[in-house]
Structure formats: structure tokens, C-alpha cells
Design a protein around this motif. Sequence first.
Motif, mmCIF file in Angstrom:
data_model
loop_
_atom_site.group_PDB
_atom_site.id
_atom_site.type_symbol
_atom_site.label_atom_id
_atom_site.label_comp_id
_atom_site.label_asym_id
_atom_site.label_seq_id
_atom_site.Cartn_x
_atom_site.Cartn_y
_atom_site.Cartn_z
ATOM 1 N N GLN A 110 0.838 -1.200 0.000
ATOM 2 C CA GLN A 110 0.000 0.000 0.000
ATOM 3 C C GLN A 110 0.876 1.255 0.000
ATOM 4 O O GLN A 110 0.602 2.209 -0.728
ATOM 5 C CB GLN A 110 -0.912 -0.017 1.215
ATOM 6 C CG GLN A 110 -1.940 1.080 1.220
ATOM 7 C CD GLN A 110 -2.875 0.961 2.401
ATOM 8 O OE1 GLN A 110 -2.661 0.146 3.304
ATOM 9 N NE2 GLN A 110 -3.898 1.771 2.418
ATOM 10 N N ARG A 113 2.313 1.699 -3.452
ATOM 11 C CA ARG A 113 1.315 2.244 -4.379
ATOM 12 C C ARG A 113 1.130 3.739 -4.148
ATOM 13 O O ARG A 113 1.043 4.521 -5.086
ATOM 14 C CB ARG A 113 -0.022 1.534 -4.208
ATOM 15 C CG ARG A 113 -0.114 0.259 -4.979
ATOM 16 C CD ARG A 113 -1.549 -0.215 -5.014
ATOM 17 N NE ARG A 113 -1.544 -1.636 -4.823
ATOM 18 C CZ ARG A 113 -1.742 -2.273 -3.680
ATOM 19 N NH1 ARG A 113 -2.013 -1.606 -2.599
ATOM 20 N NH2 ARG A 113 -1.694 -3.572 -3.592
ATOM 21 N N ILE A 118 -0.142 5.264 -7.545
ATOM 22 C CA ILE A 118 -1.129 4.314 -8.057
ATOM 23 C C ILE A 118 -2.300 4.283 -7.085
ATOM 24 O O ILE A 118 -2.112 4.324 -5.866
ATOM 25 C CB ILE A 118 -0.509 2.910 -8.200
ATOM 26 C CG1 ILE A 118 0.673 2.965 -9.170
ATOM 27 C CG2 ILE A 118 -1.550 1.908 -8.665
ATOM 28 C CD1 ILE A 118 1.469 1.690 -9.219
ATOM 29 N N GLU A 121 -6.221 -0.288 -3.688
ATOM 30 C CA GLU A 121 -7.076 -1.395 -4.135
ATOM 31 C C GLU A 121 -8.546 -1.053 -4.005
ATOM 32 O O GLU A 121 -9.354 -1.370 -4.871
ATOM 33 C CB GLU A 121 -6.777 -2.648 -3.322
ATOM 34 C CG GLU A 121 -5.469 -3.295 -3.661
ATOM 35 C CD GLU A 121 -5.224 -4.530 -2.814
ATOM 36 O OE1 GLU A 121 -6.177 -5.029 -2.195
ATOM 37 O OE2 GLU A 121 -4.079 -4.980 -2.776
#
Length: 139
Positions: A110, A113, A118, A121
Motif C-alpha cells: 500500500q 502504491r 497508483i 485497491e
Amino acid sequence: MRRRRPVPPTQHLKTAIRKIDQVVWKLHDEQLAAYIAYVLAVSKGEKREIRKLFGAKFTAFGDLSAELEGKLTPKDRRRAVRLTAYEGEMAALNDAARRLQSRMEASYMQQRRFKNGILGESEERHPKAPNPSQRPAAG
């Protein structure tokens, strides 16, 4: 005096994951050692019984070990029961450490990301629904 460069959170997580991995393996080794000690205690060192226990399937292992425990003296039986309890504790700690490790790995991913820009999720899975009060553009 120069200021130290801050260490990114991902580096801290990687270090923690490695340390937890070491603990997981140590717990696994301890659990295995307790299992072997139990087999040796129950079999009284007889090679034939040891082979039977190590070669047995999981369901048959309980039956064979219970049969052999019945032949032990009360003192040896208590020792075998303590070894079984210790093995159970090690298994529970091992499971807890593995769960913690997977959580740390998820946190690490996480953070990566987030660092790389990014979407998380949860945002990928649930895209924003269009607002029903707005009209679609005519085109």
C-alpha cells in the motif's frame, strides 16, 4: 552538524518484514523440535515405533500416539502431554506471526502504491458511481 536523511516508511516496513520472517522460521523450528521430542518421548526411542509415527498420516498419527501414550508411565505421559501443549503454543505463535507478516506485506504494498501514485485497491475495485442528479452530456 548535518542532519540525517529521513528513512522512508517502506524501508522500515521491509526491515520489519525481514525480522518477522526470521521469527516465523524460528517458531517453525521450535514447533518441529517439540514435535520430534514428543515422538521420541512417546516411542521411548524404539526405531520401529518412531518409523510408524513419522510415516503415519495425520489422522493415524493421533491414534498411534494415543496408543503409545497409554503404555507410558505417568511421569512420561505428563511429559508427553506438556510437549504436546508446548507444540500447540508454538503453532499458535507461528500462525500469529504469519498473519502479522502478511499484514506488514500488505502495508508495504500500500505504501509503495501511494508513493508511486497508483490508486489503492479499494479505489480500483469501487470506481465512483455517476451522480444521478447530473445529466449526461449530450453529444
